[in-house]
Enzyme design. Sequence first.
Site, mmCIF file in Angstrom:
data_model
loop_
_atom_site.group_PDB
_atom_site.id
_atom_site.type_symbol
_atom_site.label_atom_id
_atom_site.label_comp_id
_atom_site.label_asym_id
_atom_site.label_seq_id
_atom_site.Cartn_x
_atom_site.Cartn_y
_atom_site.Cartn_z
ATOM 1 N N ASN A 184 40.915 41.828 47.625
ATOM 2 C CA ASN A 184 40.050 41.661 47.727
ATOM 3 C C ASN A 184 39.270 42.082 48.993
ATOM 4 O OD1 ASN A 184 36.985 40.175 47.171
ATOM 5 N ND2 ASN A 184 37.869 38.707 47.244
ATOM 6 N N ASP A 225 41.900 41.885 51.542
ATOM 7 C CA ASP A 225 42.914 40.919 50.778
ATOM 8 C C ASP A 225 44.070 41.990 50.681
ATOM 9 O OD1 ASP A 225 42.581 38.519 53.291
ATOM 10 O OD2 ASP A 225 41.315 38.080 50.762
ATOM 11 N N GLU A 238 47.310 40.251 48.434
ATOM 12 C CA GLU A 238 47.685 38.853 48.224
ATOM 13 C C GLU A 238 48.788 39.081 47.094
ATOM 14 O OE1 GLU A 238 45.729 34.900 49.061
ATOM 15 O OE2 GLU A 238 44.135 35.824 47.427
ATOM 16 N N GLU A 256 36.888 40.172 56.426
ATOM 17 C CA GLU A 256 39.084 39.701 55.240
ATOM 18 C C GLU A 256 38.638 41.204 54.649
ATOM 19 O OE1 GLU A 256 40.777 36.719 53.310
ATOM 20 O OE2 GLU A 256 39.327 36.024 54.383
#
Length: 283
Positions: A119, A102, A104, A100
């Site tokens: 992340n 990220d 956000e 993943e």
Amino acid sequence: MAMINYSTILFPLLAAIMIYSVSANFHQDVEITWGDGRGQITNNGDLLTLSLDKSSGSGFQSKNEYLFGKIDMQIKLVAGNSAGTVTAYYLKSPGSTWDEIDFEFLGNLSGDPYTLHTNVFTQGKGDREQQFKLWFDPTIDFHTYSILWNPQRIIFLVDGIPIRVFKNNEKSGVGYPTSQPMKIYSSLWEADDWATQGGRVKIDWSNAPFSASYRSFNDQSACSRTSNATWVACDANKDSWMWTSLNNHQYGQMKWVQDEFMIYNYCTDYKRFPQGLAKECNL
């Protein structure tokens, strides 16, 4: 540094099928996956809007999945008092040992800056957070958020300015996403137990519905597929993103962002990691 052998990483998955969309269109490129009508595609497919009210948030995912690429999205975030809301935009593979990457965006009280949270997960392991305050108001207009993911590094960019690089240090025992295709996901949801000032500031539902908007999606510099049988071949000699690294000017830009706007770095959090920082922090 040893050269990456693409024949063992990428090309066994690829069919020699060149499929690039001429221009992005949300009707063609994504599907609204939840929210019971709170996600909308308008303007003939040029604009996508997610909304959040007390009953539900909303989200979408890409129809394609990707194995390396440079992917851009312009986003305008929730305006006004956005405390307690999270707008997430990320790449993710399925399964219990997922990869993943990220972005956000953690909302805040009116007049206070958003927190941009980044992340990287490999094989289901994250804990690689870096957080920033943006140098502009991301609610007034659209800004471009880009993920450049190639076999050597992941580069996070905001309006073309690099803010973070996560390098491939597999030779030193650090996990790196190289083999699991990922889809793009985005959602607008309520997380007032942690999103704003550690959960001290709660969401004010009198401001609902909250809304975030998306446009100008671009995945043309990427290896993508819509099913297991339709990989798009990527020529590493022609697709410069496959070899991209930062030049001296870009390193200077990233240093400016990290010196002036970084508010958290997992590589300096000895209190959180008393047994020692992650291996890549010392490479």
